[in-house]
Design a protein around this motif. Structure first.
Motif, PDB file in Angstrom:
ATOM      1  N   PRO A   1      -0.541   4.718  -1.654  1.00 57.85           N
ATOM      2  CA  PRO A   1       0.675   4.033  -2.103  1.00 57.85           C
ATOM      3  C   PRO A   1       0.534   2.518  -2.004  1.00 57.85           C
ATOM      4  CG  PRO A   1       0.979   4.908   0.104  1.00 57.85           C
ATOM      5  CD  PRO A   1      -0.369   5.391  -0.366  1.00 57.85           C
ATOM      6  N   LYS A   2       1.210   1.865  -2.921  1.00 60.25           N
ATOM      7  CA  LYS A   2       1.345   0.412  -2.830  1.00 60.25           C
ATOM      8  C   LYS A   2       2.484   0.136  -1.833  1.00 60.25           C
ATOM      9  CE  LYS A   2      -0.410  -0.213  -7.489  1.00 60.25           C
ATOM     10  NZ  LYS A   2      -0.503   1.148  -8.016  1.00 60.25           N
ATOM     11  N   PRO A   3       2.642  -1.103  -1.391  1.00 60.20           N
ATOM     12  CA  PRO A   3       3.699  -1.393  -0.409  1.00 60.20           C
ATOM     13  C   PRO A   3       5.070  -0.866  -0.859  1.00 60.20           C
ATOM     14  CG  PRO A   3       2.282  -3.292  -0.652  1.00 60.20           C
ATOM     15  CD  PRO A   3       1.847  -2.296  -1.707  1.00 60.20           C
ATOM     16  N   ARG A   4       5.744  -0.226   0.066  1.00 60.24           N
ATOM     17  CA  ARG A   4       7.098   0.295  -0.115  1.00 60.24           C
ATOM     18  C   ARG A   4       7.199   1.430  -1.136  1.00 60.24           C
ATOM     19  NH1 ARG A   4       7.035  -4.854   0.562  1.00 60.24           N
ATOM     20  NH2 ARG A   4       7.285  -5.465  -1.598  1.00 60.24           N
ATOM     21  N   GLN A   5       6.099   2.055  -1.521  1.00 54.20           N
ATOM     22  CA  GLN A   5       6.164   3.214  -2.413  1.00 54.20           C
ATOM     23  C   GLN A   5       6.308   4.490  -1.579  1.00 54.20           C
ATOM     24  OE1 GLN A   5       2.643   3.267  -4.936  1.00 54.20           O
ATOM     25  NE2 GLN A   5       3.805   2.504  -6.677  1.00 54.20           N
ATOM     26  N   SER A   6       7.281   5.301  -1.925  1.00 57.69           N
ATOM     27  CA  SER A   6       7.400   6.622  -1.300  1.00 57.69           C
ATOM     28  C   SER A   6       6.320   7.520  -1.903  1.00 57.69           C
ATOM     29  CB  SER A   6       8.783   7.206  -1.587  1.00 57.69           C
ATOM     30  OG  SER A   6       8.892   7.513  -2.964  1.00 57.69           O
ATOM     31  N   ASP A   7       6.159   8.711  -1.327  1.00 60.08           N
ATOM     32  CA  ASP A   7       5.191   9.651  -1.903  1.00 60.08           C
ATOM     33  C   ASP A   7       5.491   9.897  -3.378  1.00 60.08           C
ATOM     34  OD1 ASP A   7       3.315  10.146   0.015  1.00 60.08           O
ATOM     35  OD2 ASP A   7       4.011  12.156   0.505  1.00 60.08           O
ATOM     36  N   GLU A   8       6.740  10.178  -3.697  1.00 56.04           N
ATOM     37  CA  GLU A   8       7.104  10.515  -5.059  1.00 56.04           C
ATOM     38  C   GLU A   8       6.849   9.360  -6.031  1.00 56.04           C
ATOM     39  OE1 GLU A   8       8.883  11.267  -2.295  1.00 56.04           O
ATOM     40  OE2 GLU A   8       8.334  13.389  -2.419  1.00 56.04           O
ATOM     41  N   GLN A   9       6.932   8.109  -5.551  1.00 54.97           N
ATOM     42  CA  GLN A   9       6.696   6.938  -6.402  1.00 54.97           C
ATOM     43  C   GLN A   9       5.223   6.539  -6.479  1.00 54.97           C
ATOM     44  OE1 GLN A   9       9.135   4.349  -4.053  1.00 54.97           O
ATOM     45  NE2 GLN A   9      10.808   4.391  -5.539  1.00 54.97           N
ATOM     46  N   THR A  10       4.395   7.051  -5.594  1.00 56.20           N
ATOM     47  CA  THR A  10       2.992   6.662  -5.539  1.00 56.20           C
ATOM     48  C   THR A  10       2.317   6.976  -6.865  1.00 56.20           C
ATOM     49  OG1 THR A  10       2.869   6.967  -3.156  1.00 56.20           O
ATOM     50  CG2 THR A  10       0.801   7.087  -4.348  1.00 56.20           C
ATOM     51  N   ASP A  11       1.607   5.973  -7.411  1.00 61.99           N
ATOM     52  CA  ASP A  11       0.984   6.162  -8.717  1.00 61.99           C
ATOM     53  C   ASP A  11      -0.547   6.181  -8.655  1.00 61.99           C
ATOM     54  OD1 ASP A  11       0.339   3.485  -8.342  1.00 61.99           O
ATOM     55  OD2 ASP A  11       1.445   2.753 -10.078  1.00 61.99           O
ATOM     56  N   THR A  12      -1.102   6.252  -7.435  1.00 62.10           N
ATOM     57  CA  THR A  12      -2.548   6.375  -7.274  1.00 62.10           C
ATOM     58  C   THR A  12      -2.841   7.516  -6.298  1.00 62.10           C
ATOM     59  OG1 THR A  12      -2.897   4.029  -7.772  1.00 62.10           O
ATOM     60  CG2 THR A  12      -4.669   5.176  -6.610  1.00 62.10           C
ATOM     61  N   VAL A  13      -3.414   8.581  -6.843  1.00 64.06           N
ATOM     62  CA  VAL A  13      -3.773   9.767  -6.068  1.00 64.06           C
ATOM     63  C   VAL A  13      -5.182  10.159  -6.486  1.00 64.06           C
ATOM     64  CG1 VAL A  13      -3.186  12.147  -5.459  1.00 64.06           C
ATOM     65  CG2 VAL A  13      -1.374  10.534  -6.098  1.00 64.06           C
ATOM     66  N   VAL A  14      -6.108  10.136  -5.544  1.00 64.51           N
ATOM     67  CA  VAL A  14      -7.512  10.396  -5.853  1.00 64.51           C
ATOM     68  C   VAL A  14      -8.026  11.574  -5.038  1.00 64.51           C
ATOM     69  CG1 VAL A  14      -8.025   8.032  -6.577  1.00 64.51           C
ATOM     70  CG2 VAL A  14      -8.196   8.650  -4.161  1.00 64.51           C
ATOM     71  N   GLN A  15      -9.170  12.089  -5.463  1.00 60.64           N
ATOM     72  CA  GLN A  15      -9.847  13.163  -4.745  1.00 60.64           C
ATOM     73  C   GLN A  15     -11.304  12.751  -4.549  1.00 60.64           C
ATOM     74  OE1 GLN A  15      -9.271  17.070  -6.401  1.00 60.64           O
ATOM     75  NE2 GLN A  15      -7.067  16.888  -6.356  1.00 60.64           N
ATOM     76  N   PRO A  16     -11.564  11.886  -3.559  1.00 64.38           N
ATOM     77  CA  PRO A  16     -12.936  11.450  -3.323  1.00 64.38           C
ATOM     78  C   PRO A  16     -13.833  12.633  -2.976  1.00 64.38           C
ATOM     79  CG  PRO A  16     -11.373  10.136  -2.049  1.00 64.38           C
ATOM     80  CD  PRO A  16     -10.626  11.299  -2.607  1.00 64.38           C
ATOM     81  N   ASP A  17     -15.124  12.498  -3.259  1.00 64.73           N
ATOM     82  CA  ASP A  17     -16.054  13.583  -2.952  1.00 64.73           C
ATOM     83  C   ASP A  17     -16.075  13.885  -1.457  1.00 64.73           C
ATOM     84  OD1 ASP A  17     -16.908  14.065  -5.592  1.00 64.73           O
ATOM     85  OD2 ASP A  17     -18.284  12.375  -5.500  1.00 64.73           O
ATOM     86  N   VAL A  18     -16.239  12.848  -0.645  1.00 61.05           N
ATOM     87  CA  VAL A  18     -16.258  12.989   0.814  1.00 61.05           C
ATOM     88  C   VAL A  18     -15.493  11.817   1.399  1.00 61.05           C
ATOM     89  CG1 VAL A  18     -17.712  13.180   2.886  1.00 61.05           C
ATOM     90  CG2 VAL A  18     -18.552  14.067   0.710  1.00 61.05           C
ATOM     91  N   MET A  19     -14.751  12.057   2.468  1.00 61.12           N
ATOM     92  CA  MET A  19     -14.026  10.969   3.121  1.00 61.12           C
ATOM     93  C   MET A  19     -13.926  11.247   4.608  1.00 61.12           C
ATOM     94  SD  MET A  19     -10.706  12.475   1.394  1.00 61.12           S
ATOM     95  CE  MET A  19     -11.783  13.594   0.545  1.00 61.12           C
ATOM     96  N   VAL A  20     -13.711  10.170   5.374  1.00 61.26           N
ATOM     97  CA  VAL A  20     -13.495  10.288   6.815  1.00 61.26           C
ATOM     98  C   VAL A  20     -12.226   9.522   7.149  1.00 61.26           C
ATOM     99  CG1 VAL A  20     -14.367   9.718   9.117  1.00 61.26           C
ATOM    100  CG2 VAL A  20     -15.951  10.530   7.344  1.00 61.26           C
ATOM    101  N   VAL A  21     -11.358  10.159   7.950  1.00 56.83           N
ATOM    102  CA  VAL A  21     -10.104   9.547   8.387  1.00 56.83           C
ATOM    103  C   VAL A  21     -10.091   9.546   9.908  1.00 56.83           C
ATOM    104  CG1 VAL A  21      -7.596   9.729   8.349  1.00 56.83           C
ATOM    105  CG2 VAL A  21      -8.916  10.355   6.328  1.00 56.83           C
TER     106      VAL A  21
END
Length: 196
Positions: free
Chosen positions: A74-94
Motif C-alpha cells: 500500500p501507498k501511505p494511508r491506503q487501506s487494503d481495499e484501496q491498495t493498488d499494488t499487489v504482487v506475487q514475488p517468486d521468493v521473499m523473506v519477512v
C-alpha cells in the motif's frame, strides 16, 4: 514481450479479491497484469533458493515464503481495499511478524528474489523494481538463469542506486540476513541441461 494486461481499467485489491483464482494476476499501480507460466529452470531456481533460505532461517524470527503468495504494497494511508499494488514475488523473506496475516503480507518484505524468464524480464526489471523500491524492500535480487548472474539491489537513502552483479558461482551472502547465503554451484550444474 511484456505480460498481458487484464484490461485498461484501474483496479484495487478489492477488485482483485473478486477475481477467479484460476488465473493469477498482479496489480502494479492499479494495472492488472496476467502472471506468466514458468519453465523447469525457473522452478528449479525458485525451489532451491527457497529451500536454502528456509533451512538457514529455521529457529529465527525471519520467515521465507514462495509464490503464489500475495504481497500488498500500500501507498501511505491506503487501506487494503484501496491498495493498488499487489504482487506475487517468486521468493521473499519477512522479518516483521506484524506484516503477515491470513491474506499474505502487507508491507515490504525484507528480501525479494525474482527469477527472470523471457516473458517477465522487462516487467520484473522495470515495473516491479520500481514498486519494490517505492515500498521499501531492503534487498531485491534478480536471478538471470540464461546469463548465470544475479543482480542485487540494496535500498539506500536515495533508493536502489547502482546494483551489484555477481556470477552464479560459489555463494552469495544475503545482505539483510545475518549469516545467510545462497550456494549456486550444484544448482547451476543442473541448468545447462535445460533448453532455452
Amino acid at each position: 514481450m511484456g505480460l498481458p494486461k487484464r484490461d485498461q481499467q484501474y483496479h484495487t485489491y478489492a477488485d482483485y479479491l473478486g477475481w477467479p483464482e484460476s488465473v493469477r494476476y498482479e496489480l502494479l499501480d492499479g494495472v492488472a497484469f496476467m502472471m506468466a507460466g514458468s519453465d523447469l529452470a525457473h522452478q528449479d531456481i525458485v525451489g532451491e533458493v527457497f529451500a536454502q533460505l528456509r533451512n538457514a532461517l529455521q529457529g529465527k524470527p525471519c520467515r521465507p515464503f514462495v509464490a503464489p503468495f500475495d504481497v500488498r504494497l500500500p501507498k501511505p494511508r491506503q487501506s487494503d481495499e484501496q491498495t493498488d499494488t499487489v504482487v506475487q514475488p517468486d521468493v521473499m523473506v519477512v522479518c516483521d511478524p506484524a506484516k503477515i496475516d491470513r491474506r499474505g503480507i502487507r508491507g515490504a518484505p525484507d528480501l525479494i528474489v525474482e527469477v527472470l524468464s523471457p516473458s517477465t524480464a522487462g516487467h520484473d526489471q522495470v515495473l516491479k523494481r520500481r514498486a519494490y523500491e517505492r515500498a521499501g524492500v531492503q534487498e531485491f535480487w534478480l536471478v538471470h538463469p540464461t546469463d548465470r548472474v544475479v543482480t542485487i539491489y540494496t535500498l539506500g537513502q536515495d533508493g536502489y542506486g547502482k546494483p551489484e552483479i555477481q556470477e552464479l558461482v560459489g555463494t552469495t551472502p544475503v545482505g539483510v540476513l545475518e549469516n545467510v547465503e545462497i550456494t549456486w554451484d550444484e544448482l547451476v550444474a543442473r541448468l545447462p541441461k535445460i533448453e532455452y
